[in-house]
Write a protein that holds these residues in place. Structure first.
Motif, PDB file in Angstrom:
ATOM      1  N   THR A   1      30.383  48.462  36.631  1.00 60.39           N
ATOM      2  CA  THR A   1      31.196  48.230  37.827  1.00 60.39           C
ATOM      3  C   THR A   1      31.824  49.378  38.197  1.00 60.39           C
ATOM      4  O   THR A   1      32.490  50.153  37.553  1.00 60.39           O
ATOM      5  CB  THR A   1      32.289  47.106  37.446  1.00 60.39           C
ATOM      6  OG1 THR A   1      31.737  45.942  36.768  1.00 60.39           O
ATOM      7  CG2 THR A   1      33.309  46.745  38.379  1.00 60.39           C
TER       8      THR A   1
ATOM      9  N   CYS B   1      34.481  51.145  40.989  1.00 63.38           N
ATOM     10  CA  CYS B   1      35.796  50.627  41.599  1.00 63.38           C
ATOM     11  C   CYS B   1      35.695  51.814  42.826  1.00 63.38           C
ATOM     12  O   CYS B   1      35.907  53.309  42.496  1.00 63.38           O
ATOM     13  CB  CYS B   1      37.357  51.024  40.735  1.00 63.38           C
ATOM     14  SG  CYS B   1      38.745  50.378  41.621  1.00 63.38           S
TER      15      CYS B   1
ATOM     16  N   LEU C   1      35.220  46.468  44.302  1.00 65.27           N
ATOM     17  CA  LEU C   1      34.484  46.739  42.998  1.00 65.27           C
ATOM     18  C   LEU C   1      33.051  46.335  43.474  1.00 65.27           C
ATOM     19  O   LEU C   1      32.627  45.241  44.083  1.00 65.27           O
ATOM     20  CB  LEU C   1      34.884  45.728  41.930  1.00 65.27           C
ATOM     21  CG  LEU C   1      36.159  45.919  41.368  1.00 65.27           C
ATOM     22  CD1 LEU C   1      36.437  44.738  40.485  1.00 65.27           C
ATOM     23  CD2 LEU C   1      36.560  47.333  40.964  1.00 65.27           C
TER      24      LEU C   1
ATOM     25  N   VAL D   1      29.324  46.014  41.678  1.00 63.95           N
ATOM     26  CA  VAL D   1      28.537  45.888  40.073  1.00 63.95           C
ATOM     27  C   VAL D   1      27.023  46.019  40.563  1.00 63.95           C
ATOM     28  O   VAL D   1      26.414  45.525  41.218  1.00 63.95           O
ATOM     29  CB  VAL D   1      28.829  44.456  39.717  1.00 63.95           C
ATOM     30  CG1 VAL D   1      28.140  44.426  38.394  1.00 63.95           C
ATOM     31  CG2 VAL D   1      30.172  44.273  39.822  1.00 63.95           C
TER      32      VAL D   1
ATOM     33  N   THR E   1      42.589  47.705  38.274  1.00 64.96           N
ATOM     34  CA  THR E   1      41.913  46.606  37.426  1.00 64.96           C
ATOM     35  C   THR E   1      42.385  46.236  36.053  1.00 64.96           C
ATOM     36  O   THR E   1      42.112  45.206  35.550  1.00 64.96           O
ATOM     37  CB  THR E   1      40.267  47.324  37.357  1.00 64.96           C
ATOM     38  OG1 THR E   1      40.630  48.255  36.333  1.00 64.96           O
ATOM     39  CG2 THR E   1      40.040  47.718  38.505  1.00 64.96           C
TER      40      THR E   1
ATOM     41  N   CYS F   1      35.257  45.956  34.701  1.00 59.27           N
ATOM     42  CA  CYS F   1      34.483  44.539  35.094  1.00 59.27           C
ATOM     43  C   CYS F   1      35.184  43.969  36.164  1.00 59.27           C
ATOM     44  O   CYS F   1      36.609  44.157  36.400  1.00 59.27           O
ATOM     45  CB  CYS F   1      34.396  43.943  33.750  1.00 59.27           C
ATOM     46  SG  CYS F   1      35.990  43.103  33.055  1.00 59.27           S
ATOM     47  N   PRO F   2      34.629  42.950  36.653  1.00 57.86           N
ATOM     48  CA  PRO F   2      35.353  42.219  37.944  1.00 57.86           C
ATOM     49  C   PRO F   2      35.796  40.951  37.241  1.00 57.86           C
ATOM     50  O   PRO F   2      36.238  40.061  37.958  1.00 57.86           O
ATOM     51  CB  PRO F   2      34.125  41.688  38.749  1.00 57.86           C
ATOM     52  CG  PRO F   2      32.833  41.766  37.627  1.00 57.86           C
ATOM     53  CD  PRO F   2      33.089  42.881  36.604  1.00 57.86           C
TER      54      PRO F   2
ATOM     55  N   VAL G   1      34.670  41.705  45.513  1.00 58.65           N
ATOM     56  CA  VAL G   1      33.749  42.151  44.415  1.00 58.65           C
ATOM     57  C   VAL G   1      32.303  41.889  45.206  1.00 58.65           C
ATOM     58  O   VAL G   1      32.109  41.118  45.952  1.00 58.65           O
ATOM     59  CB  VAL G   1      33.741  41.210  43.232  1.00 58.65           C
ATOM     60  CG1 VAL G   1      32.616  41.623  42.199  1.00 58.65           C
ATOM     61  CG2 VAL G   1      35.135  41.407  42.502  1.00 58.65           C
TER      62      VAL G   1
ATOM     63  N   CYS H   1      28.043  42.433  44.258  1.00 63.56           N
ATOM     64  CA  CYS H   1      27.013  42.546  43.381  1.00 63.56           C
ATOM     65  C   CYS H   1      25.738  43.025  44.011  1.00 63.56           C
ATOM     66  O   CYS H   1      25.270  42.534  45.122  1.00 63.56           O
ATOM     67  CB  CYS H   1      26.758  41.330  42.788  1.00 63.56           C
ATOM     68  SG  CYS H   1      28.065  40.843  41.408  1.00 63.56           S
TER      69      CYS H   1
ATOM     70  N   PRO I   1      27.708  42.874  31.465  1.00 63.86           N
ATOM     71  CA  PRO I   1      29.082  43.914  31.968  1.00 63.86           C
ATOM     72  C   PRO I   1      29.975  44.036  31.096  1.00 63.86           C
ATOM     73  O   PRO I   1      29.978  43.318  29.986  1.00 63.86           O
ATOM     74  CB  PRO I   1      29.463  43.002  33.256  1.00 63.86           C
ATOM     75  CG  PRO I   1      29.238  41.658  32.685  1.00 63.86           C
ATOM     76  CD  PRO I   1      27.869  41.615  31.895  1.00 63.86           C
TER      77      PRO I   1
ATOM     78  N   THR J   1      33.359  35.535  40.443  1.00 65.70           N
ATOM     79  CA  THR J   1      34.041  36.108  40.723  1.00 65.70           C
ATOM     80  C   THR J   1      34.245  36.184  42.264  1.00 65.70           C
ATOM     81  O   THR J   1      34.991  37.046  43.005  1.00 65.70           O
ATOM     82  CB  THR J   1      33.570  37.942  40.329  1.00 65.70           C
ATOM     83  OG1 THR J   1      32.201  37.962  40.969  1.00 65.70           O
ATOM     84  CG2 THR J   1      33.496  37.825  38.938  1.00 65.70           C
TER      85      THR J   1
END
Length: 152
Positions: free
Chosen positions: A46, A48, A57, A59, A91, A99-100, A109, A111, A123, A143
């Motif tokens: 992840t 930021c 975020l 991922v 975060t 992580c989210p 978020v 992905c 993750p 998320t």
């Protein structure tokens, strides 16, 4: 907060997922893959970032790198990495444990589609020695993530 906020997140949202703590650090993709016995790309890292004034975020699969052009095309701005202190501030998770999950306040978020190559990804979970095992689809759903193609 960190690992405790991630535990609370999963207790509320998906209790069958447990936080796995390892003796050794899993702060890098290579260390995490070794600690969890998976391929490096199964580590869901992840990142930021800031796009203009928006903190978000992303991922991605462990060894994938952001493609600045794809990112700019999707978000309309160049990606800017946040510094370690800023990452913790937004975060509550340290670098290597970002992580989210279990965030103090909602963040957008995203992905990357590189995660869809695996049935299960790993993750981080709020600490440099903590992670969870989860399907990419479940992670995105929990998320509120949007699927994007922003990696090389």
């Amino acid at each position: 907060m960190t690992i405790e906020s991630v535990r609370a997140f999963f207790t509320e949202k998906l209790p069958e997922v447990t936080v796995i703590e390892t003796e050794a650090s899993s702060a890098t993709v290579a260390l995490a893959a070794e600690a969890h016995g998976v391929e490096p790309d199964q580590i869901a890292k992840t990142i930021c970032l800031k796009a203009d004034d928006t903190i978000l975020l992303v991922v991605t699969a462990g060894t994938k790198r952001l493609d600045n052009r794809k990112f700019r095309d999707h978000f309309g701005a160049k990606p800017r990495m946040l510094g370690p202190e800023d990452v913790v501030a937004v975060t509550s998770h340290p670098i290597g444990g970002v992580c989210p999950f279990g965030l103090p306040s909602p963040l957008p978020v995203f992905c990357d589609i590189s995660l869809k190559n695996y049935d299960e990804v790993v993750p981080a979970a709020g600490a440099t020695n903590a992670a969870v095992r989860i399907s990419p689809g479940a992670m995105a759903e929990l998320t509120g993530a949007e699927w994007v193609d922003v990696c090389q």
